[in-house]
Motif scaffolding. Sequence first.
Motif, PDB file in Angstrom:
ATOM      1  N   ARG A 212       0.812  -1.217   0.000  1.00  0.00           N
ATOM      2  CA  ARG A 212       0.000   0.000   0.000  1.00  0.00           C
ATOM      3  C   ARG A 212       0.846   1.267   0.000  1.00  0.00           C
ATOM      4  NH1 ARG A 212      -4.323  -2.623   4.235  1.00  0.00           N
ATOM      5  NH2 ARG A 212      -5.250  -4.061   2.696  1.00  0.00           N
ATOM      6  N   ARG A 213       1.874   1.312   0.821  1.00  0.00           N
ATOM      7  CA  ARG A 213       2.741   2.494   0.827  1.00  0.00           C
ATOM      8  C   ARG A 213       3.480   2.664  -0.504  1.00  0.00           C
ATOM      9  NH1 ARG A 213       4.891   7.266   2.447  1.00  0.00           N
ATOM     10  NH2 ARG A 213       7.094   7.338   1.961  1.00  0.00           N
ATOM     11  N   PRO A 214       4.120   1.600  -1.063  1.00  0.00           N
ATOM     12  CA  PRO A 214       4.741   1.769  -2.386  1.00  0.00           C
ATOM     13  C   PRO A 214       3.758   2.200  -3.466  1.00  0.00           C
ATOM     14  CG  PRO A 214       5.515  -0.248  -1.367  1.00  0.00           C
ATOM     15  CD  PRO A 214       4.419   0.273  -0.494  1.00  0.00           C
ATOM     16  N   PHE A 215       2.517   1.703  -3.384  1.00  0.00           N
ATOM     17  CA  PHE A 215       1.535   2.089  -4.396  1.00  0.00           C
ATOM     18  C   PHE A 215       1.229   3.575  -4.312  1.00  0.00           C
ATOM     19  CE2 PHE A 215      -2.537   2.768  -6.337  1.00  0.00           C
ATOM     20  CZ  PHE A 215      -2.522   1.945  -7.442  1.00  0.00           C
ATOM     21  N   ARG A 216       0.964   4.056  -3.104  1.00  0.00           N
ATOM     22  CA  ARG A 216       0.628   5.471  -2.946  1.00  0.00           C
ATOM     23  C   ARG A 216       1.803   6.375  -3.249  1.00  0.00           C
ATOM     24  NH1 ARG A 216      -1.880   3.514   1.862  1.00  0.00           N
ATOM     25  NH2 ARG A 216      -0.071   4.258   3.054  1.00  0.00           N
ATOM     26  N   ALA A 217       2.985   5.983  -2.805  1.00  0.00           N
ATOM     27  CA  ALA A 217       4.146   6.866  -2.914  1.00  0.00           C
ATOM     28  C   ALA A 217       4.834   6.789  -4.267  1.00  0.00           C
ATOM     29  CB  ALA A 217       5.151   6.530  -1.809  1.00  0.00           C
ATOM     30  N   LEU A 218       4.788   5.631  -4.920  1.00  0.00           N
ATOM     31  CA  LEU A 218       5.533   5.439  -6.165  1.00  0.00           C
ATOM     32  C   LEU A 218       4.639   5.151  -7.365  1.00  0.00           C
ATOM     33  CD1 LEU A 218       8.527   3.226  -4.939  1.00  0.00           C
ATOM     34  CD2 LEU A 218       8.603   5.624  -5.602  1.00  0.00           C
ATOM     35  N   LEU A 219       3.784   4.142  -7.215  1.00  0.00           N
ATOM     36  CA  LEU A 219       3.044   3.656  -8.375  1.00  0.00           C
ATOM     37  C   LEU A 219       2.006   4.664  -8.863  1.00  0.00           C
ATOM     38  CD1 LEU A 219       3.326   1.155 -10.026  1.00  0.00           C
ATOM     39  CD2 LEU A 219       1.586   0.046  -8.660  1.00  0.00           C
TER      40      LEU A 219
END
Length: 389
Positions: A212-219
């Motif tokens: 969830r954090r990689p999705f919000r911050a990067l993806l």
Amino acid sequence: MRTATARRDPARRRLDALTFALFSVALGTNVPTPLLLVYQDTLDLSEAELTAIFGCYAIGLILALSVSGAASDRFGRRALVLPFGIVAGLVSLLFIPAAESLPLLYAGRLLQGAVSGVVFSVANAWLQELSGPDRQQSAATRGAVSTSLGFAIAPAMSGLLAQYGPAPTALPYLVHVAVLVVGLAALALVPETVHGRRPARLMHLGLPPEARRPFRALLAPTAVGVFAFPAVAATLLPLLVVPDGVGVAYAGLLGGLALGASAVAARVGRSVERGAPLGMALGAIGHAVGVVAVVLQFEPLLLPAAALLGAGGGLCLTAGLTLTAQLAPPATRGAMNSAFYAFAYIGFGTPLLLAWLGSVVGTLPALAGFVAVPTALAVWLWLELRRRA
């Protein structure tokens, strides 16, 4: 050695067949793009109406993406790709009478968005599963390149046929239908990869807690650049600066150049660490060059602007699909691909947003101010990736 090659060949043929089917659907997506100039004359449309026609594509996409990935995780990939691929051909045929009907133009673009949302997200999940866990980056590149090539060839083909061929508002769509028939027939070679009905909610993002954090911050921020940049190059800029006498062909050339550069960048830019911030940076530079072209009314500057914008979108696409493949568990792979594409297709609304801002603050201030958005996102992505490393 010969036996191993023989074993690999059927797998390669299946991947090639699915890749071509994805390309054949993507080919239809941008056939209407250069024809917007024809519709502008035949239906006496304003720039705001033209960008609205283009932008409503995103509405159909987001509605379809909200359920398509999860549905394919539950019912299978073929159950969605094949019927919606057939609908893609019917939508192209709908555009033929739409040349004389504004409501049909809106309906065609809305349906085209829905078809694209289903096929692109589900076919990419299908490619990832056919490729196997050790070749996820290769699957992401295949999906990105086939989609970008379809996007790139369509406006160039459509613009040339509309400018110099007979039946300018019919022939490009008929060519797409012919290619699509071959692409859908190729799906007969591709096996289903979802075996047994998986219980799942039909509306979810498919994000495990650790993603969830990689999705919000990067993806999510990377996804926005995928289509925002080519959309500006293919629609808004040609409407603002189009050379006299070769308008439709030139608009098609710009769209083809932008999306061709996207395909090349998608092929060579496989690194998530460099691709995402570099794609945003190229998009910012390309948009700035486009602003200068509008200020000077100097058409040749639109060529490097289109190439830079397209390359930025292509780098974002491959980086995003690669990261999606790395983060997605098998049971929610379709849903997570849909989540990525949902954010990516928000970018298709960028020309509409800029046209609206232009009506409020003026065209040049709106265009110039937008340069700050991809610049800030490039810095954010670079810092976030550096922090994760």
